[in-house]
Design a protein around this motif. Structure first.
Motif, PDB file in Angstrom:
ATOM      1  N   ARG A  37      -8.689   5.392  -2.976  1.00  0.00           N
ATOM      2  CA  ARG A  37      -8.545   5.194  -1.529  1.00  0.00           C
ATOM      3  C   ARG A  37      -9.910   5.070  -0.854  1.00  0.00           C
ATOM      4  O   ARG A  37     -10.096   4.250   0.055  1.00  0.00           O
TER       5      ARG A  37
ATOM      6  N   MET B 233       0.867  -1.204   0.000  1.00  0.00           N
ATOM      7  CA  MET B 233       0.000   0.000   0.000  1.00  0.00           C
ATOM      8  C   MET B 233       0.885   1.228   0.000  1.00  0.00           C
ATOM      9  O   MET B 233       1.862   1.305   0.729  1.00  0.00           O
TER      10      MET B 233
ATOM     11  N   LYS C 165      -8.977   0.632  -2.349  1.00  0.00           N
ATOM     12  CA  LYS C 165      -8.080   0.011  -3.328  1.00  0.00           C
ATOM     13  C   LYS C 165      -6.622   0.297  -2.969  1.00  0.00           C
ATOM     14  O   LYS C 165      -6.287   1.375  -2.471  1.00  0.00           O
ATOM     15  N   GLU C 166      -5.761  -0.674  -3.230  1.00  0.00           N
ATOM     16  CA  GLU C 166      -4.340  -0.477  -3.005  1.00  0.00           C
ATOM     17  C   GLU C 166      -3.728   0.352  -4.124  1.00  0.00           C
ATOM     18  O   GLU C 166      -4.077   0.192  -5.287  1.00  0.00           O
TER      19      GLU C 166
END
Length: 472
Positions: A237, A1, A241-242
Motif C-alpha cells: 500500500r 483495489m 500497489k493494488e
C-alpha cells in the motif's frame, strides 16, 4: 483495489491467499537475492571436488578408490543433511534451519582447508556436506512459501541465476589459484577457505530474514503469521500497489484438492508414519515421480559437472588446459539459469523439465564425441546452459508438489535421493569412463535423462501459476 485498511488483521485461514495476491515487492527481491547468494556457495561446494579432483590426485597421491571417496563424501553428507534439515525446517522453522546449515558448512569447509591427509579431507567434506545438503531444498521451500504464485517461478529462477554463478566462479578461481601458493599455502586449500568465509557473510545476511508466514500459520503461530502478512500488505500500500481481493481455494487443481476423509498433514512425523503418508493414495503419484526425478537428475547434472574435468583429461588435455576449458563451459550454468527466468512462468514446468532433460542428453553426446577444443567448449556450454534451465524448472516444480506443513521434509526426502545418487556416481560412472570412454559415459547419461523426461511428462501434474497448498 481492496478496501482493507492499513494494519487490518485478516482471519488466519486467509494468510496463504493474501500472500499470493501480493505484487512483487522490494522485500521479495531482497529475499530472492539473499537466498540466491546462499545458493551460490552451494553450487560452489557441489563443483569444488570435481574441479579439483586431478589436483588432489597428485597432491595427496590418491589411489583410484581415494578419488571416488573424495568425490562421493560431500554428496553422502548432503544426503543426510537434506533429510535431517528438512525435518528440522518443518518442525522448527525455515529461518532457524537456514542459519544452522550454513554455520555447519562454514566450519567444516574451513577445516578442510587444513587437511593434513586424505582421511581428514574425506571426513571434513562429508561433514561440510551435512551442512550444505539442505541448502537447495530449504531455499525452494522458503521461496515457495513467501513468493506470490503468479511470480514464484520467475523469482525463483532469478535466485538460481545468482546461485549458478558459483559454478564458473569455482572453475575460474581454481584456474587462477591452483598454479599458485599464496603465502606458501597450496592454492586448492584457499578454495576451501574462500567457500567457508563467503558463507559466513551470507549467514549474517540471513539473520535478517523473517520466518515463513505460511509455515507459522500451518503450525498454529497465527499472531506472528498475521503480523508478517499484514506488514507485507502495508508495504504494498505504501508503494501504491493494488491489492485484489484474496482468491478462493484452487479446488480444480490436483495438487491442492484434498479428499475430505483424509486427516490433515502433520509436519515432522516420525520417519515410518511419514513415509506411509508420502505413499498414501493422496501423495503416491507425486512421490513416485518426484523420487524418480531426483534419483536420475544427478546422473545428468552432477555427472557432467563432477566428471567433465576427467573427461577432458581422457581426451588428452593437461590439468591447466582442462581447468580453463571447464571454466569456459561452466559459464553456461548462470546463462542457462538466466534463460529460465522468462520461460519459468510462460512454459508449463512439467514440459520444461522434460524438454530440457532431453536437450541435456543430446548435448552430452555431442560433448563426448567432440574432436576439437572449440567443439568441446561449444557442446559443453550448450550442455550446461540447458542443464540449468532444467535445474531451475525442476527445483520450482519439486517445491510445488507438497503442502506447507510437510513441504521441506517431503521435498527434502526426495532431494536427498539425488545426493545419494551423486555419491554413487563416481563408483558407477568413473569405471564406465575408464573402460568405455566418453562415448559410453554420455550414452549412459543420455539414457537416464530420457527415462526422467518420460516419467515427468507422463506422471506429473500441471503446476505453473497455481498456488502452493498450505493445508494438508
Amino acid at each position: 483495489m481492496s478496501h482493507d485498511t492499513p494494519g487490518a488483521v485478516r482471519p488466519t485461514a486467509s494468510v496463504a491467499k493474501r500472500l499470493d495476491r501480493l505484487p512483487v515487492l522490494p522485500t521479495h527481491r531482497r529475499i530472492t537475492t539473499v537466498i540466491g547468494i546462499g545458493l551460490l556457495f552451494d553450487m560452489y561446494e557441489n563443483n569444488l571436488s570435481g574441479t579439483l579432483s586431478q589436483v588432489l590426485h597428485s597432491d595427496f597421491a590418491l589411489s583410484a578408490t581415494d578419488v571416488k571417496l573424495v568425490l562421493a563424501s560431500v554428496f553422502l553428507g548432503q544426503f543426510f543433511g537434506a533429510i535431517l534439515m528438512g525435518r528440522f525446517a518443518d518442525r522448527f522453522g525455515r529461518r532457524q534451519a537456514f542459519l544452522i546449515n550454513l554455520a555447519v558448512y562454514s566450519f567444516f569447509s574451513l577445516a578442510g582447508a587444513f587437511s593434513p591427509s586424505v582421511g581428514w579431507l574425506i571426513a571434513t567434506r562429508f561433514l561440510a556436506g551435512i551442512g550444505i545438503g539442505a541448502e537447495q531444498t530449504l531455499s525452494d521451500s522458503y521461496l515457495a512459501d513467501v513468493l506470490p504464485a503468479r511470480h514464484r517461478g520467475r523469482l525463483m529462477a532469478w535466485a538460481y541465476t545468482i546461485g549458478f554463478c558459483g559454478v564458473p566462479a569455482v572453475g575460474l578461481t581454481a584456474m587462477w589459484l591452483v598454479p599458485l601458493e599464496p603465502f606458501g599455502v597450496a592454492g586448492w586449500r584457499w578454495l576451501f577457505a574462500l567457500g567457508a568465509l563467503g558463507s559466513v557473510v551470507v549467514w549474517v545476511w540471513r539473520r535478517g530474514l523473517f520466518e515463513s508466514p505460511r509455515w507459522l500459520a500451518a503450525v498454529g503461530r497465527n499472531t506472528e503469521a498475521e503480523a508478517l502478512t499484514t506488514g507485507l500488505e502495508d508495504e504494498a500500500r505504501r508503494l501504491g500497489k493494488e491489492l485484489p481481493e484474496p482468491g478462493g481455494r484452487d479446488t480444480a487443481h490436483p495438487l491442492h484438492d484434498a479428499p475430505q476423509d483424509e486427516p490433515p498433514a502433520v509436519s515432522a512425523l516420525p520417519i515410518g508414519p511419514f513415509l506411509r503418508q508420502l505413499f498414501s493414495a493422496r501423495y503416491r503419484r507425486r512421490t513416485v515421480q518426484s523420487w524418480i526425478l531426483c534419483l536420475l537428475s544427478t546422473v545428468g547434472y552432477y555427472g557432467f559437472g563432477t566428471l567433465a574435468p576427467m573427461v577432458l583429461t581422457a581426451k588428452g588435455y593437461d590439468i591447466v588446459q582442462g581447468l580453463g576449458y571447464s571454466a569456459a563451459v561452466f559459464i553456461g550454468y548462470p546463462v542457462g539459469a538466466l534463460l529460465a527466468v522468462p520461460l519459468m512462468d510462460r512454459v508449463e514446468r512439467r514440459s520444461l523439465v522434460a524438454l530440457s532433460a532431453t536437450g541435456m542428453a543430446l548435448a552430452g553426446l555431442g560433448f563426448a564425441f567432440a574432436g576439437s577444443p572449440g567443439t568441446v567448449i561449444a557442446c559443453g556450454f550448450v550442455y550446461t546452459l540447458v542443464s540449468n534451465v532444467f535445474s531451475s524448472a525442476s527445483h520450482v516444480f519439486l517445491a510445488e508438489q507438497y503442502p506447507t506443513p510437510i513441504r521441506a521434509q517431503a521435498s527434502g526426502t526426495a532431494y536427498s535421493l539425488s545426493k545419494l545418487t551423486a555419491a554413487a556416481l563416481p563408483f558407477v560412472l568413473l569405471p564406465i569412463l575408464e573402460h568405455g570412454g566418453p562415448g559410453m559415459l554420455f550414452a549412459t547419461i543420455a539414457a537416464a535423462m530420457g527415462t526422467l523426461a518420460a516419467t515427468v511428462f507422463l506422471l506429473a501434474d500441471r503446476a505453473t501459476g497455481h498456488p502452493v497448498s498450505t493445508e494438508g
